[in-house]
Design an enzyme around this catalytic site. Structure first.
Site, PDB file in Angstrom:
ATOM      1  N   SER A   1      -2.065  45.245 -72.063  1.00  0.00           N
ATOM      2  CA  SER A   1      -1.930  45.555 -73.480  1.00  0.00           C
ATOM      3  C   SER A   1      -1.957  47.038 -73.790  1.00  0.00           C
ATOM      4  CB  SER A   1      -3.032  44.847 -74.279  1.00  0.00           C
ATOM      5  OG  SER A   1      -2.901  43.450 -74.130  1.00  0.00           O
ATOM      6  N   SER A   2      -2.429  47.860 -72.871  1.00  0.00           N
ATOM      7  CA  SER A   2      -2.456  49.299 -73.114  1.00  0.00           C
ATOM      8  C   SER A   2      -2.383  50.020 -71.783  1.00  0.00           C
ATOM      9  CB  SER A   2      -3.721  49.715 -73.861  1.00  0.00           C
ATOM     10  OG  SER A   2      -4.848  49.597 -73.013  1.00  0.00           O
TER      11      SER A   2
END
Length: 203
Positions: A12-13
């Site tokens: 996600s990041s």
């Protein structure tokens, strides 16, 4: 062209570690060069590696993912991507964390049907849980507001310079916009202060 096995990895990041997913891909037998990876949120499908992967997939291929939420975090979108991959592309999907979600050839009709049902159930439960969390957050905010807790940026204090400008505005000597520019605040801020002072002309 022979049938291929691809892997898709998403974190996600950029700060999250993708190694756990990569290890699972290697253990399954996915070649390193056949693994596509994105490092960004699953809130939409504007992901370059995923788009390249979709263009590459064809009938008879197999796509391997660690968990179903790698396709996205939205109930409708996960189902839509599943439909595109399995029905439109004719590609099989293997979800490593959920053995029932395996649509490779050789599985009978019942197995495929179970995979579709399990997918819809899991996606529905995930979506319901997210909505429940949002509802609890909203209820918590409402309860905090009822207790007098304030949210958002603190309101600007009224400066001393406001009062003479307010009187001039009341006497139509200057406009609200002129007064706001003099105070270096927005037009709306000046009018909000004026309302508190019982301003008679709010325009």
């Amino acid at each position: 062209m022979s049938e291929q096995v691809y892997g898709y990895v998403r974190v996600s990041s950029k700060d999250q570690n993708e190694e756990r997913q990569l290890i699972a891909m290697r253990e399954f037998g996915v070649r390193p060069e056949a693994i596509y990876m994105d490092k960004q949120s699953g809130k939409d499908f504007d992901r370059p590696a995923y788009r390249r992967l979709l263009r590459r997939l064809k009938a008879g291929d197999t796509l391997v993912i660690k968990s179903i939420d790698r396709l996205g975090r939205n109930y409708e979108e996960i189902l839509e991507q599943w439909r595109i991959i399995t029905k439109t592309k004719g590609t099989a999907i293997v979800v490593l964390d959920m053995p029932l979600l395996d649509t490779r050839e050789g599985r009978d009709l019942t197995g495929t049907l179970i995979a579709d049902i399990v997918l819809q159930l899991l996606s529905y439960v995930a979506q319901t849980e997210r909505e429940f969390i949002r509802q609890r957050q909203a209820e918590g905010i409402a309860a905090a507001k009822a207790r007098g807790q304030r949210f958002g940026r603190p309101e600007l204090p009224v400066p001393d310079e406001f009062y003479p400008l307010f009187e001039r505005w009341q006497d139509s000597e200057i406009s609200a916009r002129e007064a706001a520019r003099t105070l270096n605040v927005t037009h709306n801020t000046f009018l909000r202060w004026a309302v508190k002072m019982g301003g008679r002309k709010i325009f």
